[in-house]
Every structure is written in C-alpha cells, then in structure tokens.
Design a protein around this motif. Structure first.
Motif, PDB file in Angstrom:
ATOM      1  N   ALA A   1       0.839  -1.205   0.000  1.00 21.13           N
ATOM      2  CA  ALA A   1       0.000   0.000   0.000  1.00 21.13           C
ATOM      3  C   ALA A   1       0.873   1.255   0.000  1.00 21.13           C
ATOM      4  CB  ALA A   1      -0.921  -0.006   1.215  1.00 21.13           C
ATOM      5  N   ILE A   2       1.967   1.233   0.768  1.00 22.42           N
ATOM      6  CA  ILE A   2       2.848   2.413   0.817  1.00 22.42           C
ATOM      7  C   ILE A   2       3.544   2.603  -0.530  1.00 22.42           C
ATOM      8  CG2 ILE A   2       4.951   3.373   1.870  1.00 22.42           C
ATOM      9  CD1 ILE A   2       4.052   2.008   4.492  1.00 22.42           C
ATOM     10  N   LEU A   3       4.104   1.493  -1.069  1.00 20.61           N
ATOM     11  CA  LEU A   3       4.860   1.610  -2.316  1.00 20.61           C
ATOM     12  C   LEU A   3       3.992   2.025  -3.497  1.00 20.61           C
ATOM     13  CD1 LEU A   3       7.239  -1.458  -2.023  1.00 20.61           C
ATOM     14  CD2 LEU A   3       7.853   0.942  -1.905  1.00 20.61           C
ATOM     15  N   THR A   4       2.713   1.665  -3.428  1.00 24.25           N
ATOM     16  CA  THR A   4       1.847   2.036  -4.548  1.00 24.25           C
ATOM     17  C   THR A   4       1.119   3.356  -4.290  1.00 24.25           C
ATOM     18  OG1 THR A   4       0.141   0.640  -3.612  1.00 24.25           O
ATOM     19  CG2 THR A   4       1.461  -0.319  -5.375  1.00 24.25           C
ATOM     20  N   GLY A   5       1.483   3.985  -3.185  1.00 24.24           N
ATOM     21  CA  GLY A   5       0.950   5.316  -2.911  1.00 24.24           C
ATOM     22  C   GLY A   5      -0.516   5.339  -2.527  1.00 24.24           C
ATOM     23  N   ARG A   6      -1.040   4.184  -2.057  1.00 26.89           N
ATOM     24  CA  ARG A   6      -2.458   4.174  -1.649  1.00 26.89           C
ATOM     25  C   ARG A   6      -2.493   4.354  -0.125  1.00 26.89           C
ATOM     26  NH1 ARG A   6      -4.318  -1.245  -4.132  1.00 26.89           N
ATOM     27  NH2 ARG A   6      -2.166  -1.777  -3.669  1.00 26.89           N
ATOM     28  N   PHE A   7      -2.470   5.608   0.295  1.00 24.96           N
ATOM     29  CA  PHE A   7      -2.236   5.884   1.713  1.00 24.96           C
ATOM     30  C   PHE A   7      -3.445   5.573   2.595  1.00 24.96           C
ATOM     31  CE2 PHE A   7       0.931   8.435  -0.581  1.00 24.96           C
ATOM     32  CZ  PHE A   7       2.045   7.764  -0.095  1.00 24.96           C
ATOM     33  N   ALA A   8      -4.651   5.627   2.031  1.00 27.91           N
ATOM     34  CA  ALA A   8      -5.824   5.272   2.843  1.00 27.91           C
ATOM     35  C   ALA A   8      -5.746   3.783   3.203  1.00 27.91           C
ATOM     36  CB  ALA A   8      -7.102   5.562   2.070  1.00 27.91           C
ATOM     37  N   LEU A   9      -5.328   2.982   2.218  1.00 29.17           N
ATOM     38  CA  LEU A   9      -5.174   1.538   2.467  1.00 29.17           C
ATOM     39  C   LEU A   9      -4.057   1.298   3.470  1.00 29.17           C
ATOM     40  CD1 LEU A   9      -5.325  -0.526  -0.853  1.00 29.17           C
ATOM     41  CD2 LEU A   9      -6.810  -0.684   1.121  1.00 29.17           C
ATOM     42  N   ALA A  10      -2.938   2.042   3.291  1.00 31.00           N
ATOM     43  CA  ALA A  10      -1.793   1.885   4.187  1.00 31.00           C
ATOM     44  C   ALA A  10      -2.195   2.228   5.619  1.00 31.00           C
ATOM     45  CB  ALA A  10      -0.646   2.769   3.732  1.00 31.00           C
TER      46      ALA A  10
ATOM     47  N   MET B   1      10.312 -13.452  -4.532  1.00 31.57           N
ATOM     48  CA  MET B   1      10.711 -12.055  -4.401  1.00 31.57           C
ATOM     49  C   MET B   1      10.512 -11.315  -5.723  1.00 31.57           C
ATOM     50  SD  MET B   1      11.757 -10.244  -1.948  1.00 31.57           S
ATOM     51  CE  MET B   1      11.966  -8.494  -1.958  1.00 31.57           C
ATOM     52  N   ARG B   2      10.883 -12.063  -6.809  1.00 31.99           N
ATOM     53  CA  ARG B   2      10.758 -11.411  -8.113  1.00 31.99           C
ATOM     54  C   ARG B   2       9.278 -11.153  -8.424  1.00 31.99           C
ATOM     55  NH1 ARG B   2      13.489 -14.617 -12.684  1.00 31.99           N
ATOM     56  NH2 ARG B   2      14.936 -15.131 -11.043  1.00 31.99           N
ATOM     57  N   SER B   3       8.450 -12.124  -7.996  1.00 30.56           N
ATOM     58  CA  SER B   3       7.019 -11.935  -8.285  1.00 30.56           C
ATOM     59  C   SER B   3       6.452 -10.785  -7.460  1.00 30.56           C
ATOM     60  CB  SER B   3       6.242 -13.214  -8.009  1.00 30.56           C
ATOM     61  OG  SER B   3       6.325 -13.514  -6.652  1.00 30.56           O
ATOM     62  N   LEU B   4       7.022 -10.636  -6.258  1.00 30.16           N
ATOM     63  CA  LEU B   4       6.568  -9.531  -5.412  1.00 30.16           C
ATOM     64  C   LEU B   4       6.893  -8.197  -6.094  1.00 30.16           C
ATOM     65  CD1 LEU B   4       5.674  -8.197  -2.706  1.00 30.16           C
ATOM     66  CD2 LEU B   4       8.033  -8.413  -1.968  1.00 30.16           C
ATOM     67  N   LEU B   5       8.144  -8.101  -6.553  1.00 25.88           N
ATOM     68  CA  LEU B   5       8.560  -6.861  -7.221  1.00 25.88           C
ATOM     69  C   LEU B   5       7.704  -6.584  -8.445  1.00 25.88           C
ATOM     70  CD1 LEU B   5      12.441  -6.910  -7.043  1.00 25.88           C
ATOM     71  CD2 LEU B   5      10.904  -5.194  -6.106  1.00 25.88           C
ATOM     72  N   PHE B   6       7.478  -7.672  -9.200  1.00 30.31           N
ATOM     73  CA  PHE B   6       6.672  -7.540 -10.411  1.00 30.31           C
ATOM     74  C   PHE B   6       5.282  -6.995 -10.063  1.00 30.31           C
ATOM     75  CE2 PHE B   6       3.529  -9.406 -13.291  1.00 30.31           C
ATOM     76  CZ  PHE B   6       3.949  -8.846 -14.479  1.00 30.31           C
ATOM     77  N   CYS B   7       4.687  -7.623  -9.039  1.00 25.78           N
ATOM     78  CA  CYS B   7       3.336  -7.208  -8.658  1.00 25.78           C
ATOM     79  C   CYS B   7       3.325  -5.752  -8.207  1.00 25.78           C
ATOM     80  CB  CYS B   7       2.809  -8.074  -7.517  1.00 25.78           C
ATOM     81  SG  CYS B   7       2.371  -9.695  -8.068  1.00 25.78           S
ATOM     82  N   LEU B   8       4.377  -5.400  -7.430  1.00 27.08           N
ATOM     83  CA  LEU B   8       4.420  -4.024  -6.943  1.00 27.08           C
ATOM     84  C   LEU B   8       4.523  -3.043  -8.095  1.00 27.08           C
ATOM     85  CD1 LEU B   8       6.681  -4.231  -3.765  1.00 27.08           C
ATOM     86  CD2 LEU B   8       4.233  -3.867  -3.910  1.00 27.08           C
ATOM     87  N   ILE B   9       5.395  -3.388  -9.051  1.00 31.46           N
ATOM     88  CA  ILE B   9       5.571  -2.481 -10.190  1.00 31.46           C
ATOM     89  C   ILE B   9       4.275  -2.387 -10.996  1.00 31.46           C
ATOM     90  CG2 ILE B   9       6.812  -2.171 -12.383  1.00 31.46           C
ATOM     91  CD1 ILE B   9       9.218  -3.556 -10.858  1.00 31.46           C
TER      92      ILE B   9
END
Lengths: 331, 519
Positions: free
Chosen positions: A181-190, B1-9
């Motif tokens: 949530a933090i990394l994707t900038g969705r702060f309400a979720l965070a 870990m790679r899948s996590l990064l992928f999902c995050l991106i």
C-alpha cells in the motif's frame, strides 16, 4: 574470522538438519492416524488406507526419511490433510503476514526497551527506574493472550482482527499489505493496514521490550560504574555523549545478544498474538493445523520455524563479530 | 521475491488492486474456516454454512420449518413399489458459470456421489457416501427429467436428497477445475463464489440470475475468528454483522445489550451420556438406571447450559416428528439410585463402583461446556456412591476411542444430518452400527427387537406407521436404558440491529438469501 563464520554456518546447517529429523520422527510417532482426523466419524478402513497411501504416510519411517532431503530441496512440504492444498504454498502465503507483524514488533520493542533500560540505569533508584522496571515486570508476566484482550478493550476505536478491513482485501496483489500500500501510494489503504497492525504489534512487542529493558539496565549500570566513564565525566562530557557515545556501545553486546534471541522468540510469541488478533500469519496457520491434526502442516511449519530460529542466531553471531573486536580477534 | 517486485511495479502503474467490493456486504463472523467447498468431499459444518448458499439441491426445507419443498426439482413422483423416483426439473435455471441446469447436470452430480471410482471424483474422501448407498442408478429421461432407482424402498430417501452432499454442481466447472473444483465452487445457489483467502476470509457475491430472484444483500464475507471473546468485541464495534457459535454465557450477556439481537430456536440435537453396555458393571441394567436417577438434568441445564436447553427423555428431539417425548421420565431420585445399587450389590456386583468418564476437549452444539458437564456428572454420581475418573481427550480422539468401545461412561451427542428419527435411532442405537471404525452406537446396545423395529421403519413408506414404529422402539430403548439422554439444546445466534430477514432454521443451515442489511 572467515573460518569462524564458516564453522558457524556449518553448525547452523547441522542444527537445522537435526531439528528436521527430530520433528519428522516425532510427528510420525504421535498417537493416532492423520487420515482419521480428515475422515472424522465417517472413517472406513479402506478409505483411510487409501488416503494414507496417497499421501505416502504408510511407508516405513526410514524410507520416508530418505526421501525427505530431496523433497525439501524441491520445496515440497507435502499436502495439507485438512485443506488438501500444498503446505509450502500456504506457508509462503502466510509468512509475509508474520514478517510484517514481527518486524513492526521488533521496531517497537528494541528502541523502547533500550530507552527504558537506559533511563532506568541513569536514574537508578528514582521514579523512572521504578516505572521502567514495573513495566518490565508486567511485560514479562502478563500473558500475550490476556494482554491482547486488554488492548482491545482499552483501544475501542482500533480494529480487533485481520490485516485490513474485510471489504478491502481484494485491493492487494501481494501478501505484504502495508509495504504494497505504501509503495503504490495508496495511503488510505496503508493507514487501514497500519491501524490493524498496531495492537497486535504492541502485544507482541511487550515481552521483548521488557526483557531488553532489564538487560540494558544491568549492562548499562555495569558500564556506567567503570573508570573510563568516570574520567569522561571528570573531563566534562555531556550526559548525552556519555550515554550514547561511550556507555551504550560498550554495553551493547549483551543487549544485542538478548535482542537477537528475542527475535527468534517473536516467532513463537506470534503464534499466540496471531490467534488473539486473528492475524492470518504462519502462527495462526499452525495453531489451526494442530487443532485439526493436520500433521503435514505442523511438520512443514515446525521446519520453517526451526530454520528461521537458527538463521536468527547465525545473524546474531555475525552481529557480535561486527560489534566486538575482541571476538573478532579470538576467532 | 521477483514476483513480489513484479506485482508491486504492475500495481504501481495500474494504481489499484482488484475491483472494490460493493458496499452492501454482510460480514459473518464464525469460529473457524471452511475446509473444502465441494459438497461431496466434506462434513465440516463451516463448509456447509458456505455451500448451502452456493448450491441448490433438488428438494429443500421450507424457509421456517423442516417441511420439504421443491427447489431445483419442481415436482417429483414415486413408483408404487417405492423403488423409482422421478424428478421434474425447473426450466430456465443456470449455474453461476452460465451452464444451463439440465438432467445431465443432475445425473453428473448424483453419480459423483454414488458411482465408485467416478472419473470426476479427485479425492476419495466422500463422508456421506453411506447415506446415499440405497441409490442403485440415476438416469436422464429427457433434458428436464431425472429418474433415480433405489436398491430397496427407503422412507427417508426424499429427505436425503435435501442434504447438502446431494447439491447439484456445474459439470462444466468440475471438468474445468478438476482436482481444484473445491476451491472454485460453482452451483445454482443465491450466491456465487468470489474469493477465498484461507483462514482469512471467504467472499460470496449475490447471483443476479438466481431462479428465486437476486438476494437482498450484495454479498457475504465469512470471517473466521477463533476467539469467541474477540467475535463479541467485533460485533459490538460493528466489525461483523452476525456472530456465530458463541458460548452460552456470552450470549446471555449480549442479550441484555440493546445494540444486538439474539435469536433462539429449538435445535435438532441431543446431548447424552453413553454407557458402554459391554463392560461390567454397566452391563447390569440396574446400574445404568441408577446412573440415570442420580443425575439432576434440570440442575445440569442451569449450570452448564445457562438454562438454554430442554431436558431429554429420548434421543429423538421433540422438534422432530416421531419423537416419543411423552415417555414417563426417570426423574432425579438419588434415593432410588442407591436402592438400585444396593440391589445390584446384593446380587454380587462389586462395590464401590469406579468408572471412567470420557470427555471431549472442545465444545459441541449439544455439549457446550463439556468439562463443566463432566464435573457435574462426577459430583452427582459421587453422591450415590459411584466414583468417577474424568478422562479428557481431544475431540476426534475422544470419539475415536469411544467408537472402539474403550470407555465406560462418555459424553456424546448428535446433531441431525436430516430431519428423520432414523438418523438418531438407527445411527446411534442399532446393532448394525457397532464397529470399531465409525460405528456410532458407542453404547454398544444390542437389541434384536429394536433392530427389527428400526429396519421395518426404514422401508415403511407411510409416515404415520413409521412414527408408530419409532415410538415403540423408543419405549423399548427407554426400558433398557442403554444411555442417559441429557439435553436438547437451542440454536442461538447473535446479530447486529442492522441485520434483518435472517431466520435461524431448525436444520441449523445458514441460509442468507433473505437477509437484509441496513447500512
């Protein structure tokens, strides 16, 4: 130093191997039959036998043990009797929740414990000392379970269960909710994830914070009475410099020791905390598995916990090397 | 870990996760999670709670009573010899995946349950297979007519077809998901499966095209929360809308709270004290009767059930047809108990009597506080001179050991699988059901007369005549006292004031189609 490290790594691997064998054998020596738990009151011998054969639990223990290293290397921890899914996959799903909780608890416990211990040592015999030590005594003596319920009762506006509000769970792609949530900038979720995380993390942090504060206090008292600090005081060093620059680094070895040990203990503490706060981590998964007599899950979970505990201890030894030049020299 | 990064991106660029759920969602808090959502592969109550909202059966219970009413079958008929049943299916019904409901789908579903080694059964665990063993064959007469042929006339057959294992599943989905179908259930029910995070939450969404009309709510989230104290807090804070399976004392205190509604309905269950008739001195009827007289069940109900139970005289609950609850009871009478013991002693039964009492660790609906119940019985028996040692075992081990006949006394009970006296009397007291693997006659009661009556009732198609046979069997059983019936408990549920339209059903099935939520 390198040889010391190598020896410690080999020792750790050997410890994990022994733990694996002990867990493996003890689970198989438990009374009862794991397939019976699955069939319950409708068990029919032929079906129980077929299920045991399908899972490979009917083979001699030695034959199963010989196959174990290969299975572990393939990441195969077996199939859950109760839910019928891959144990390794479920553990992978639940570990992020436990890590998020444990790391938050460490981030709360270590600074809090050290600050309380330092304050207690500096103002020995006065109210901050009594307050910190009362807190420490309560921290180690109140069961996590009870503390969890107390926290829920006191903080009535905080959520009591789960990692986010149930209607929000579909918003996540990964199992690291807060980070995502933090990394994707969705702060309400965070914020929602953080609110859910806070009470269980406080409950989980209490015992380690209490233990760390007691060790910090005694270690600091010893260092504070040493000659070099008396000299520093005589030369007019400020209190802050005395504590943070001189005393604490020298008092840190036992603190790191106990803090590292507590990190390992957090994993077992998480079992209770996750149960009370319905935190869907590895601990709760294992508690449920024990209740359901789901031996494959219990075995897989115990292996992972053993490996994590041994790794934590190995990292602790490496931290010693870094902190204390004497150990480097000896090794 | 790679899948996590992928999902995050990916999620960073897309800026969101999955689609947001609609707002009118009911949150149902309960003690545990489901295990498998394939109706043939489970007997876990938590799975049934979910499945009875995903699937439909051919016949079902009325909204409020145990009367059988049409469901996917609009009508049915039976041949004169009772061996052939014809079901006429409802037109225009579709599964959640768009597959139309037809005779082939019904055939497929029932054959998965009854045909050994069926190619689309991927797990050999079919707990209720015995309940359907009377089915000889199933055939499709035309696209909307199904014929079921039985091996022998079976009075309870239609009731059996209302049981959840006989739910009709989408053949397309079973063929598509194969061994993973239990994770992707597809039926014709009022709610369709959305997602399942094991031990975290299970989400169902309203099925717009349900043949009875779309449910009132948009969906339901089943939340497993192990600690009942936490479920209570969640309910009071509005985090959940319904709290299931709370202990009696918690419900009592909640009933005083104006923010919640407590529903109560007589259940279809019996808690009893089993006595191993094979083991001395319990093979002596006087000893068994003495134990019956020694236990004050009214007092037991007050202390272990907070008063929310009724005293049992026979195994068949009074809510069920065929119950002979007007039998003259053996009321609490310790003096009479002592007399019977003295008479037995005079005939050479060694005194004092020492017995082991087997107790389960976790509560059951009919035995809500097993430990307290056991202590109560121990104290009651001590007053008439019988010493008791309490032996506690984890639930499955407890029943396992009692099935093998390892106990002398033991706490037991039964919640009906279907509303038919056969399900209590034949299952729990017939001599056919004494065996070491799953035999439920844990009292090891052997009465040829009772067996003959129950066998006759099984094939008698006239319900009045069946009721008469069951009454006669219950009189015989009462006279022999092979066990002590203790209680029939009420089913109670707690919900927030925002919930309406949800009715507790005597079958204990959680049917949420008519539930409304004021949010």
């Amino acid at each position: 130093m390198w040889s010391f490290l190598l020896v410690r790594i080999l020792q750790s691997l050997a410890t994990v191997a022994v733990a694996v064998v002990l867990i493996f054998i003890s689970i198989r020596l438990l009374p009862g039959n794991p397939a019976l738990a699955r069939f319950g009151q409708h068990s029919v011998p032929a079906r129980v036998t077929a299920e045991m054969a399908q899972q490979g639990w009917d083979r001699p223990i030695l034959a199963q043990l010989i196959d174990l290293p290969g299975e572990l290397l393939r990441g195969d921890l077996g199939v859950s009797f109760f839910h019928g899914d891959q144990v390794a996959a479920r553990l992978t799903e639940t570990i992020p929740a436990t890590l998020e909780l444990s790391i938050t608890a460490i981030l709360l416990a270590v600074p809090l414990g050290i600050c309380a211990g330092v304050a207690s040592a500096l103002w020995r015999g006065s109210w901050p000392d009594y307050a910190a030590m009362t807190f420490a005594l309560l921290g180690v003596s109140v069961p996590v379970f009870f503390l969890g319920i107390c926290l829920m009762t006191i903080f009535t506006n905080m959520p009591t269960s789960g990692r986010v509000a149930p209607t929000m769970i579909s918003q996540f792609h990964t199992d690291f909710f807060l980070c995502e949530a933090i990394l994707t900038g969705r702060f309400a979720l965070a914020l929602d994830a953080l609110r859910h995380l806070l009470l269980p993390a406080v409950a989980l942090a209490t015992i380690p914070a209490a233990v760390i504060s007691r060790i910090t206090r005694s270690s600091m008292l010893e260092v504070l009475s040493s000659d070099y600090l008396r000299t520093a005081k005589a030369k007019g060093a400020t209190l802050g410099r005395i504590v943070w620059r001189h005393a604490l680094p020298n008092a840190s070895v036992p603190i790191v020791n106990i803090a590292g040990f507590q990190v390992g203990m957090l994993l077992s503490g998480a079992v209770l905390t996750e149960t009370v706060f319905n935190w869907p981590g590895m601990g709760r998964y294992l508690v449920t598995a024990v209740r359901e007599q789901d031996y494959a899950v219990v075995q897989g979970g115990a292996l992972v916990i053993a490996a994590m505990f041994v790794t934590a201890n190995l990292l602790l030894d490496i931290a010693y090397l870094w902190l204390d030049p004497r150990i480097r020299t000896q090794s | 870990m790679r899948s996590l990064l992928f999902c995050l991106i990916v999620s960073t660029f897309l800026g969101c996760g999955g689609p947001a759920l609609p707002s009118n969602i009911l949150i149902y808090g309960r003690g545990d999670d489901a295990d498998r959502l394939d109706p043939i592969h489970t007997d876990i109550g938590e799975s049934v709670t979910v499945m009875c909202n995903i699937y439909d059966t051919l016949v079902t219970y009325d909204e409020e009573t145990l009367d059988l009413v049409p469901s996917l079958a609009e009508s049915w008929s039976t041949s004169d010899d009772g061996l052939e049943w014809t079901f006429h299916l409802r037109k225009g019904v579709t599964f959640h995946d768009g597959t139309p409901l037809d005779a082939d789908a019904v055939l497929f579903s029932l054959e998965r349950l009854t045909v050994p080694m069926h190619p689309f059964v991927f797990d050999q665990v079919i707990p209720y297979v015995q309940s359907f063993e009377a089915i000889e064959s199933v055939s499709a007469v035309d696209p909307l007519t199904v014929k079921v042929r039985l091996k022998r006339p079976t009075a309870a057959f239609l009731t059996t077809m209302a049981m959840f294992p006989a739910s009709i599943v989408s053949p397309t989905a079973v063929k598509k998901y194969e061994g993973e179908f239990w994770k992707h259930p597809v039926g014709t029910g009022p709610f369709q499966f959305d997602s399942w995070n094991v031990n975290q939450q299970l989400t169902l969404l309203a099925f717009d095209d349900h043949w009875r009309g779309r449910p009132e709510i948009d969906g339901v989230i089943f939340l497993p929360v192990g600690e009942s104290a936490v479920r209570v807090k969640q309910l009071l804070r509005g985090e959940i809308d319904i709290a299931d399976n709370l202990p009696p004392a918690e419900i009592d205190s909640l009933s005083k709270n104006p923010e919640v509604i407590v529903q109560e309905k007589e259940g279809m269950n019996t808690g009893y004290l089993t006595m191993n008739n094979d083991k001395a001195p319990l093979d002596d009827q006087r000893i068994r009767e003495a134990i019956w007289y020694a236990i004050d069940r009214d007092q037991l109900i007050k202390s272990a059930y907070s008063g929310h139970a009724t005293k049992a005289v026979t195994l068949v609950p009074p809510t069920l047809w065929g119950s002979h609850s007007d039998l003259t009871d053996r009321d609490y009478d310790p003096a009479k108990a002592k007399q019977l013991l003295a008479a037995a002693a005079a005939d050479g039964v060694p005194m004092p009597i020492r017995l082991q009492l087997f107790v389960m660790t976790d509560p059951r609906p009919y035995m809500q506080q097993p430990r307290q119940t056991a202590i109560f019985i121990k104290d009651s028996l001590a007053k008439v001179g019988i010493e008791t040692e309490i032996v506690t075992n984890q639930n499955s081990q407890h029943f396992r050991r009692m099935t093998r006949g390892e106990h002398q006394l033991g706490l037991a009970g039964w919640t009906a699988d279907m509303p038919d006296p056969d399900n209590f009397l034949y299952t729990l007291l017939d001599l056919d059901n004494i065996n070491d693997v799953g035999g439920n006659n844990m009292s090891r009661y052997r009465s040829q007369k009772v067996h003959d009556l129950l066998a006759q009732a099984k094939v008698e198609m006239n319900q009045e005549k069946r009721a008469e046979l069951y009454r006669e069997a219950q009189e015989e059983i009462f006279a022999d006292a092979p066990l002590v019936p203790l209680v029939h408990t009420s089913v109670r549920n707690v919900q927030s004031k925002a919930v309406s339209g949800y009715l507790l059903h005597p079958s204990s099935l959680t049917r949420l189609r008519l539930t409304k939520l004021a949010k």
